[in-house]
Design a protein around this motif. Structure first.
Motif, PDB file in Angstrom:
ATOM      1  N   VAL A   1       0.855  -1.185   0.000  1.00 34.13           N
ATOM      2  CA  VAL A   1       0.000   0.000   0.000  1.00 34.13           C
ATOM      3  C   VAL A   1       0.893   1.238   0.000  1.00 34.13           C
ATOM      4  O   VAL A   1       1.690   1.447   0.908  1.00 34.13           O
ATOM      5  CB  VAL A   1      -0.945   0.025   1.226  1.00 34.13           C
ATOM      6  N   TYR A   2       0.769   2.053  -1.055  1.00 37.19           N
ATOM      7  CA  TYR A   2       1.541   3.283  -1.159  1.00 37.19           C
ATOM      8  C   TYR A   2       0.765   4.487  -0.656  1.00 37.19           C
ATOM      9  O   TYR A   2       1.322   5.339   0.024  1.00 37.19           O
ATOM     10  CB  TYR A   2       1.979   3.522  -2.604  1.00 37.19           C
ATOM     11  N   ILE A   3      -0.506   4.596  -1.005  1.00 38.01           N
ATOM     12  CA  ILE A   3      -1.320   5.736  -0.581  1.00 38.01           C
ATOM     13  C   ILE A   3      -2.677   5.223  -0.112  1.00 38.01           C
ATOM     14  O   ILE A   3      -3.415   4.623  -0.893  1.00 38.01           O
ATOM     15  CB  ILE A   3      -1.538   6.742  -1.738  1.00 38.01           C
ATOM     16  N   ASP A   4      -2.995   5.469   1.143  1.00 39.41           N
ATOM     17  CA  ASP A   4      -4.326   5.144   1.671  1.00 39.41           C
ATOM     18  C   ASP A   4      -5.207   6.359   1.395  1.00 39.41           C
ATOM     19  O   ASP A   4      -5.032   7.418   2.005  1.00 39.41           O
ATOM     20  CB  ASP A   4      -4.250   4.847   3.164  1.00 39.41           C
ATOM     21  N   ILE A   5      -6.116   6.224   0.463  1.00 39.83           N
ATOM     22  CA  ILE A   5      -6.930   7.351   0.020  1.00 39.83           C
ATOM     23  C   ILE A   5      -7.783   7.912   1.164  1.00 39.83           C
ATOM     24  O   ILE A   5      -8.009   9.122   1.240  1.00 39.83           O
ATOM     25  CB  ILE A   5      -7.850   6.925  -1.155  1.00 39.83           C
ATOM     26  N   ARG A   6      -8.230   7.051   2.070  1.00 40.40           N
ATOM     27  CA  ARG A   6      -9.091   7.523   3.168  1.00 40.40           C
ATOM     28  C   ARG A   6      -8.374   8.482   4.104  1.00 40.40           C
ATOM     29  O   ARG A   6      -8.998   9.353   4.696  1.00 40.40           O
ATOM     30  CB  ARG A   6      -9.617   6.347   3.979  1.00 40.40           C
TER      31      ARG A   6
END
Length: 54
Positions: free
Chosen positions: A6-11
């Motif tokens: 996981v590079y970017i957790d949008i939440r």
């Protein structure tokens, strides 16, 4: 098979859409061995190791 990275957790990120897209472009360049994509279930930008010959 290795787990997705996981590079970017949008939440939880505070990036704009254009910033997220710029980060995706950077990740694609820096990690050619991975598929970089938006995982709708995880709601995150993730990288998955490419499977050769699959």
């Amino acid at each position: 098979m290795q787990p997705d990275h996981v590079y970017i957790d949008i939440r939880t990120c505070d990036l704009t859409l254009s910033q997220v897209m710029a980060e995706v472009d950077r990740l694609i360049r820096e990690h050619p061995e991975q598929e970089i994509f938006m995982d709708g279930d995880a709601y995150a930008i993730v990288g998955r190791t490419r499977e050769v010959g699959a």
